[in-house]
Motif scaffolding. Sequence first.
Motif, PDB file in Angstrom:
ATOM      1  N   PHE A  37       6.648  -7.602   3.942  1.00  0.00           N
ATOM      2  CA  PHE A  37       6.304  -8.406   5.111  1.00  0.00           C
ATOM      3  C   PHE A  37       7.527  -9.193   5.590  1.00  0.00           C
ATOM      4  O   PHE A  37       8.219  -9.834   4.804  1.00  0.00           O
ATOM      5  CB  PHE A  37       5.175  -9.380   4.780  1.00  0.00           C
ATOM      6  CG  PHE A  37       4.709 -10.179   5.957  1.00  0.00           C
ATOM      7  CD1 PHE A  37       3.927  -9.594   6.935  1.00  0.00           C
ATOM      8  CD2 PHE A  37       5.073 -11.510   6.108  1.00  0.00           C
ATOM      9  CE1 PHE A  37       3.491 -10.317   8.030  1.00  0.00           C
ATOM     10  CE2 PHE A  37       4.647 -12.238   7.193  1.00  0.00           C
ATOM     11  CZ  PHE A  37       3.856 -11.644   8.158  1.00  0.00           C
ATOM     12  N   ASP A  38       7.784  -9.118   6.882  1.00  0.00           N
ATOM     13  CA  ASP A  38       8.934  -9.781   7.490  1.00  0.00           C
ATOM     14  C   ASP A  38       8.435 -10.898   8.404  1.00  0.00           C
ATOM     15  O   ASP A  38       7.830 -10.627   9.437  1.00  0.00           O
ATOM     16  CB  ASP A  38       9.746  -8.757   8.278  1.00  0.00           C
ATOM     17  CG  ASP A  38      10.988  -9.342   8.929  1.00  0.00           C
ATOM     18  OD1 ASP A  38      11.227 -10.566   8.813  1.00  0.00           O
ATOM     19  OD2 ASP A  38      11.729  -8.563   9.552  1.00  0.00           O
ATOM     20  N   LYS A  39       8.690 -12.141   8.040  1.00  0.00           N
ATOM     21  CA  LYS A  39       8.235 -13.280   8.850  1.00  0.00           C
ATOM     22  C   LYS A  39       8.883 -13.294  10.228  1.00  0.00           C
ATOM     23  O   LYS A  39       8.343 -13.860  11.171  1.00  0.00           O
ATOM     24  CB  LYS A  39       8.522 -14.598   8.128  1.00  0.00           C
ATOM     25  CG  LYS A  39       7.670 -14.802   6.903  1.00  0.00           C
ATOM     26  CD  LYS A  39       7.988 -16.129   6.236  1.00  0.00           C
ATOM     27  CE  LYS A  39       7.190 -16.278   4.964  1.00  0.00           C
ATOM     28  NZ  LYS A  39       7.486 -17.520   4.265  1.00  0.00           N
ATOM     29  N   GLN A  40      10.035 -12.657  10.372  1.00  0.00           N
ATOM     30  CA  GLN A  40      10.726 -12.607  11.661  1.00  0.00           C
ATOM     31  C   GLN A  40      10.129 -11.545  12.585  1.00  0.00           C
ATOM     32  O   GLN A  40      10.313 -11.599  13.794  1.00  0.00           O
ATOM     33  CB  GLN A  40      12.221 -12.331  11.454  1.00  0.00           C
ATOM     34  CG  GLN A  40      12.915 -13.377  10.595  1.00  0.00           C
ATOM     35  CD  GLN A  40      12.758 -14.790  11.167  1.00  0.00           C
ATOM     36  OE1 GLN A  40      12.937 -15.004  12.360  1.00  0.00           O
ATOM     37  NE2 GLN A  40      12.414 -15.734  10.311  1.00  0.00           N
ATOM     38  N   THR A  98      -1.150  -7.213   8.076  1.00  0.00           N
ATOM     39  CA  THR A  98      -0.772  -7.531   6.700  1.00  0.00           C
ATOM     40  C   THR A  98       0.030  -8.826   6.687  1.00  0.00           C
ATOM     41  O   THR A  98       0.403  -9.372   7.726  1.00  0.00           O
ATOM     42  CB  THR A  98       0.093  -6.427   6.056  1.00  0.00           C
ATOM     43  OG1 THR A  98       1.375  -6.401   6.698  1.00  0.00           O
ATOM     44  CG2 THR A  98      -0.557  -5.070   6.133  1.00  0.00           C
ATOM     45  N   SER A  99       0.332  -9.302   5.482  1.00  0.00           N
ATOM     46  CA  SER A  99       1.047 -10.569   5.336  1.00  0.00           C
ATOM     47  C   SER A  99       1.611 -10.666   3.930  1.00  0.00           C
ATOM     48  O   SER A  99       1.335  -9.835   3.074  1.00  0.00           O
ATOM     49  CB  SER A  99       0.064 -11.724   5.597  1.00  0.00           C
ATOM     50  OG  SER A  99       0.599 -12.955   5.191  1.00  0.00           O
ATOM     51  N   TRP A 100       2.339 -11.734   3.674  1.00  0.00           N
ATOM     52  CA  TRP A 100       2.757 -12.042   2.313  1.00  0.00           C
ATOM     53  C   TRP A 100       1.545 -12.517   1.516  1.00  0.00           C
ATOM     54  O   TRP A 100       1.544 -12.516   0.303  1.00  0.00           O
ATOM     55  CB  TRP A 100       3.856 -13.104   2.308  1.00  0.00           C
ATOM     56  CG  TRP A 100       3.492 -14.314   3.127  1.00  0.00           C
ATOM     57  CD1 TRP A 100       3.793 -14.518   4.442  1.00  0.00           C
ATOM     58  CD2 TRP A 100       2.712 -15.427   2.724  1.00  0.00           C
ATOM     59  NE1 TRP A 100       3.242 -15.702   4.884  1.00  0.00           N
ATOM     60  CE2 TRP A 100       2.575 -16.288   3.833  1.00  0.00           C
ATOM     61  CE3 TRP A 100       2.106 -15.808   1.533  1.00  0.00           C
ATOM     62  CZ2 TRP A 100       1.867 -17.481   3.787  1.00  0.00           C
ATOM     63  CZ3 TRP A 100       1.404 -16.994   1.483  1.00  0.00           C
ATOM     64  CH2 TRP A 100       1.289 -17.810   2.606  1.00  0.00           C
ATOM     65  N   ARG A 134     -11.185  -1.948  -3.401  1.00  0.00           N
ATOM     66  CA  ARG A 134      -9.726  -1.966  -3.520  1.00  0.00           C
ATOM     67  C   ARG A 134      -9.217  -3.236  -2.838  1.00  0.00           C
ATOM     68  O   ARG A 134      -8.852  -3.221  -1.664  1.00  0.00           O
ATOM     69  CB  ARG A 134      -9.101  -0.735  -2.876  1.00  0.00           C
ATOM     70  CG  ARG A 134      -7.593  -0.757  -3.061  1.00  0.00           C
ATOM     71  CD  ARG A 134      -6.971   0.601  -2.910  1.00  0.00           C
ATOM     72  NE  ARG A 134      -5.556   0.449  -3.216  1.00  0.00           N
ATOM     73  CZ  ARG A 134      -4.589   0.909  -2.454  1.00  0.00           C
ATOM     74  NH1 ARG A 134      -4.860   1.606  -1.377  1.00  0.00           N
ATOM     75  NH2 ARG A 134      -3.328   0.712  -2.783  1.00  0.00           N
ATOM     76  N   PRO A 135      -9.212  -4.348  -3.572  1.00  0.00           N
ATOM     77  CA  PRO A 135      -8.806  -5.622  -2.968  1.00  0.00           C
ATOM     78  C   PRO A 135      -7.399  -5.570  -2.386  1.00  0.00           C
ATOM     79  O   PRO A 135      -6.535  -4.837  -2.867  1.00  0.00           O
ATOM     80  CB  PRO A 135      -8.865  -6.610  -4.142  1.00  0.00           C
ATOM     81  CG  PRO A 135      -9.773  -5.965  -5.137  1.00  0.00           C
ATOM     82  CD  PRO A 135      -9.585  -4.484  -4.971  1.00  0.00           C
ATOM     83  N   ALA A 136      -7.201  -6.350  -1.354  1.00  0.00           N
ATOM     84  CA  ALA A 136      -5.902  -6.413  -0.677  1.00  0.00           C
ATOM     85  C   ALA A 136      -4.846  -7.018  -1.593  1.00  0.00           C
ATOM     86  O   ALA A 136      -5.143  -7.872  -2.433  1.00  0.00           O
ATOM     87  CB  ALA A 136      -6.015  -7.233   0.595  1.00  0.00           C
ATOM     88  N   LEU A 137      -3.620  -6.572  -1.409  1.00  0.00           N
ATOM     89  CA  LEU A 137      -2.465  -7.105  -2.128  1.00  0.00           C
ATOM     90  C   LEU A 137      -1.477  -7.642  -1.108  1.00  0.00           C
ATOM     91  O   LEU A 137      -1.478  -7.216   0.049  1.00  0.00           O
ATOM     92  CB  LEU A 137      -1.798  -6.002  -2.948  1.00  0.00           C
ATOM     93  CG  LEU A 137      -2.671  -5.312  -3.998  1.00  0.00           C
ATOM     94  CD1 LEU A 137      -1.944  -4.102  -4.571  1.00  0.00           C
ATOM     95  CD2 LEU A 137      -3.048  -6.293  -5.083  1.00  0.00           C
TER      96      LEU A 137
END
Length: 119
Positions: A27-30, A36-38, A19-22
């Motif tokens: 995601f909130d850069k602030q 997790t991430s964008w 189940r590859p990551a999406l």
Amino acid sequence: MHHRGIRTKRDGVVATLRRPALPNEAFDKQAPQSSTSWAPYRVFNIGHSEPVQLMDFIRTLEAALGVTAQLDFQPMAPGDVPATFADVSALQAWTGVSPHTDLASGIGRFVEWYRAYYA
């Protein structure tokens, strides 16, 4: 999702490959979270989800090695934690698997690997 047990960390890694990551759309850069991430990645803890007493760990390691540890008890140092364990809830939610290797089996396999690798 049904939670299947996994026996080794390799099994946990294989489950994540299925189940590859999406990207995390929320995601909130602030206010970032390191798991997790964008970008399309996830970080999972693959370990036992219950704490083990230090002396149980030491005795199990002694048995696997066939030696008696020379213990030197010291006061807790800065940064020491009184208890810790792996929170595998993210792995369970993402893959449907959860680790269940018992302490003696895990240490036994580690000692086997270590001895073979450093022989």
